[in-house]
Design a protein around this motif. Structure first.
Motif, PDB file in Angstrom:
ATOM      1  N   LEU A  69       9.695   1.926   9.481  1.00 13.46           N
ATOM      2  CA  LEU A  69       8.514   2.781   9.419  1.00 13.46           C
ATOM      3  C   LEU A  69       8.798   4.224   9.853  1.00 13.46           C
ATOM      4  O   LEU A  69       8.020   5.126   9.547  1.00 13.46           O
ATOM      5  CB  LEU A  69       7.405   2.210  10.313  1.00 13.46           C
ATOM      6  N   VAL A  70       9.919   4.441  10.523  1.00 20.90           N
ATOM      7  CA  VAL A  70      10.188   5.756  11.117  1.00 20.90           C
ATOM      8  C   VAL A  70      10.240   6.866  10.070  1.00 20.90           C
ATOM      9  O   VAL A  70       9.563   7.892  10.204  1.00 20.90           O
ATOM     10  CB  VAL A  70      11.485   5.724  11.956  1.00 20.90           C
ATOM     11  N   PHE A  71      11.012   6.705   9.014  1.00 18.54           N
ATOM     12  CA  PHE A  71      11.144   7.789   8.039  1.00 18.54           C
ATOM     13  C   PHE A  71       9.889   7.979   7.184  1.00 18.54           C
ATOM     14  O   PHE A  71       9.503   9.126   6.929  1.00 18.54           O
ATOM     15  CB  PHE A  71      12.412   7.615   7.192  1.00 18.54           C
ATOM     16  N   PRO A  72       9.211   6.916   6.760  1.00 19.84           N
ATOM     17  CA  PRO A  72       7.940   7.145   6.067  1.00 19.84           C
ATOM     18  C   PRO A  72       6.915   7.882   6.931  1.00 19.84           C
ATOM     19  O   PRO A  72       6.211   8.777   6.447  1.00 19.84           O
ATOM     20  CB  PRO A  72       7.469   5.726   5.713  1.00 19.84           C
ATOM     21  N   VAL A  73       6.836   7.531   8.206  1.00 18.65           N
ATOM     22  CA  VAL A  73       5.896   8.219   9.104  1.00 18.65           C
ATOM     23  C   VAL A  73       6.340   9.665   9.326  1.00 18.65           C
ATOM     24  O   VAL A  73       5.506  10.570   9.391  1.00 18.65           O
ATOM     25  CB  VAL A  73       5.746   7.448  10.438  1.00 18.65           C
ATOM     26  N   SER A 116      12.048   0.943   2.482  1.00 17.37           N
ATOM     27  CA  SER A 116      11.667   2.138   3.220  1.00 17.37           C
ATOM     28  C   SER A 116      12.196   3.397   2.528  1.00 17.37           C
ATOM     29  O   SER A 116      11.462   4.377   2.346  1.00 17.37           O
ATOM     30  CB  SER A 116      12.199   2.056   4.653  1.00 17.37           C
ATOM     31  N   GLY A 117      13.454   3.366   2.129  1.00 22.63           N
ATOM     32  CA  GLY A 117      14.050   4.521   1.445  1.00 22.63           C
ATOM     33  C   GLY A 117      13.400   4.797   0.104  1.00 22.63           C
ATOM     34  O   GLY A 117      13.145   5.955  -0.255  1.00 22.63           O
ATOM     35  N   GLY A 145       9.980   7.876  -3.339  1.00 24.71           N
ATOM     36  CA  GLY A 145       8.837   7.854  -4.243  1.00 24.71           C
ATOM     37  C   GLY A 145       7.759   8.834  -3.842  1.00 24.71           C
ATOM     38  O   GLY A 145       7.177   9.525  -4.682  1.00 24.71           O
ATOM     39  N   ARG A 146       7.485   8.917  -2.557  1.00 25.55           N
ATOM     40  CA  ARG A 146       6.460   9.852  -2.082  1.00 25.55           C
ATOM     41  C   ARG A 146       6.898  11.305  -2.302  1.00 25.55           C
ATOM     42  O   ARG A 146       6.092  12.153  -2.657  1.00 25.55           O
ATOM     43  CB  ARG A 146       6.157   9.623  -0.597  1.00 25.55           C
ATOM     44  N   VAL A 147       8.185  11.594  -2.094  1.00 26.86           N
ATOM     45  CA  VAL A 147       8.689  12.954  -2.325  1.00 26.86           C
ATOM     46  C   VAL A 147       8.606  13.287  -3.820  1.00 26.86           C
ATOM     47  O   VAL A 147       8.159  14.377  -4.198  1.00 26.86           O
ATOM     48  CB  VAL A 147      10.126  13.112  -1.790  1.00 26.86           C
ATOM     49  N   ILE A 148       9.013  12.351  -4.664  1.00 28.49           N
ATOM     50  CA  ILE A 148       8.937  12.564  -6.118  1.00 28.49           C
ATOM     51  C   ILE A 148       7.481  12.746  -6.536  1.00 28.49           C
ATOM     52  O   ILE A 148       7.161  13.610  -7.369  1.00 28.49           O
ATOM     53  CB  ILE A 148       9.626  11.409  -6.873  1.00 28.49           C
ATOM     54  N   PHE A 149       6.580  11.951  -5.968  1.00 28.30           N
ATOM     55  CA  PHE A 149       5.152  12.080  -6.246  1.00 28.30           C
ATOM     56  C   PHE A 149       4.674  13.487  -5.890  1.00 28.30           C
ATOM     57  O   PHE A 149       3.994  14.151  -6.676  1.00 28.30           O
ATOM     58  CB  PHE A 149       4.394  11.015  -5.438  1.00 28.30           C
ATOM     59  N   TRP A 150       5.047  13.941  -4.705  1.00 23.94           N
ATOM     60  CA  TRP A 150       4.606  15.248  -4.201  1.00 23.94           C
ATOM     61  C   TRP A 150       5.142  16.382  -5.075  1.00 23.94           C
ATOM     62  O   TRP A 150       4.393  17.256  -5.516  1.00 23.94           O
ATOM     63  CB  TRP A 150       5.084  15.401  -2.770  1.00 23.94           C
ATOM     64  N   PRO A 156       6.216   8.800 -11.827  1.00 26.66           N
ATOM     65  CA  PRO A 156       7.402   8.052 -11.355  1.00 26.66           C
ATOM     66  C   PRO A 156       7.371   7.782  -9.849  1.00 26.66           C
ATOM     67  O   PRO A 156       7.695   6.679  -9.399  1.00 26.66           O
ATOM     68  CB  PRO A 156       8.586   8.959 -11.719  1.00 26.66           C
ATOM     69  N   GLY A 157       6.961   8.774  -9.085  1.00 28.17           N
ATOM     70  CA  GLY A 157       6.885   8.589  -7.638  1.00 28.17           C
ATOM     71  C   GLY A 157       5.830   7.576  -7.244  1.00 28.17           C
ATOM     72  O   GLY A 157       6.034   6.776  -6.328  1.00 28.17           O
ATOM     73  N   PHE A 158       4.707   7.602  -7.949  1.00 30.25           N
ATOM     74  CA  PHE A 158       3.660   6.622  -7.689  1.00 30.25           C
ATOM     75  C   PHE A 158       4.174   5.218  -7.980  1.00 30.25           C
ATOM     76  O   PHE A 158       3.961   4.287  -7.201  1.00 30.25           O
ATOM     77  CB  PHE A 158       2.418   6.935  -8.531  1.00 30.25           C
ATOM     78  N   ALA A 159       4.872   5.064  -9.083  1.00 37.42           N
ATOM     79  CA  ALA A 159       5.427   3.753  -9.452  1.00 37.42           C
ATOM     80  C   ALA A 159       6.424   3.270  -8.403  1.00 37.42           C
ATOM     81  O   ALA A 159       6.458   2.083  -8.068  1.00 37.42           O
ATOM     82  CB  ALA A 159       6.084   3.824 -10.827  1.00 37.42           C
ATOM     83  N   MET A 160       7.224   4.193  -7.868  1.00 30.94           N
ATOM     84  CA  MET A 160       8.234   3.807  -6.877  1.00 30.94           C
ATOM     85  C   MET A 160       7.616   3.291  -5.585  1.00 30.94           C
ATOM     86  O   MET A 160       8.212   2.464  -4.897  1.00 30.94           O
ATOM     87  CB  MET A 160       9.165   4.982  -6.582  1.00 30.94           C
TER      88      MET A 160
END
Length: 179
Positions: A52-56, A128-129, A134-139, A151-155
């Protein structure tokens, strides 16, 4: 652009995100060391919390990004002006969506850490990775062209659907075994 063209762009983005997710999971799982023996529940939960550390951290950086855009303009008071630029509007939407996704991810990663067979625990850091990527690609996609967020949403969605589905089945099987 037509709606049909937009739909095709989103579908292609979702397909690329799904395929990319599957390739990343298989590749990394093949190369990363595997858990060789059963570990205690405490160790499993520790792994889940570590995942959870890196997503947070990414979520925190998004909060800082939005907060720093509020300084010195009308949006300093969000009750009067929620966002002062189009970029800030996008960042707020991404932050909101990431908050929703992070809640699902956190519950999912902790459930999986407790319920998965030990042989598959090495999937959790990969998850986690992939979530962070995915969140970075989404952003980035959202900021460039709203349709490119797919693509980021799908990931971040495909692993969540699979993980929640697995956890539901595991919980139901455990409940029926004890009956």
């Amino acid at each position: 652009m037509t709606q049909r063209s937009d739909d095709r762009t989103v579908k292609m983005g979702m397909l690329l995100g799904f395929l990319g997710t599957i390739v990343v999971f298989i590749s990394f799982y093949s190369f990363l060391p595997q858990v060789a023996e059963e570990v205690s529940l405490v160790e499993r939960l520790k792994l889940g919390i570590m995942c959870l550390v890196f997503p947070v951290t990414l979520f925190f950086l998004m909060i800082v990004r939005v907060g720093s855009q509020r300084f010195g303009n009308l949006s300093a008071d969000p009750t009067k002006c929620e966002a002062n630029t189009e970029g800030m509007k996008v960042d707020l939407r991404v932050l909101s969506n990431t908050h929703e996704q992070l809640m699902i991810f956190a519950i999912n990663i902790l459930a999986l850490s407790a319920l998965m067979p030990y042989q598959f625990l090495s999937l959790l850091p990969i998850y986690s990775g992939v979530f962070v990527a995915g969140r970075v690609i989404f952003w980035v996609g959202y900021r460039r062209n709203v349709l490119w967020r797919a693509p980021g949403f799908a990931m971040s969605t495909l692993p969540a659907v699979i993980g929640v589905g697995y956890s539901c089945v595991a919980v139901l099987l455990a409940a029926f075994e004890s009956v």
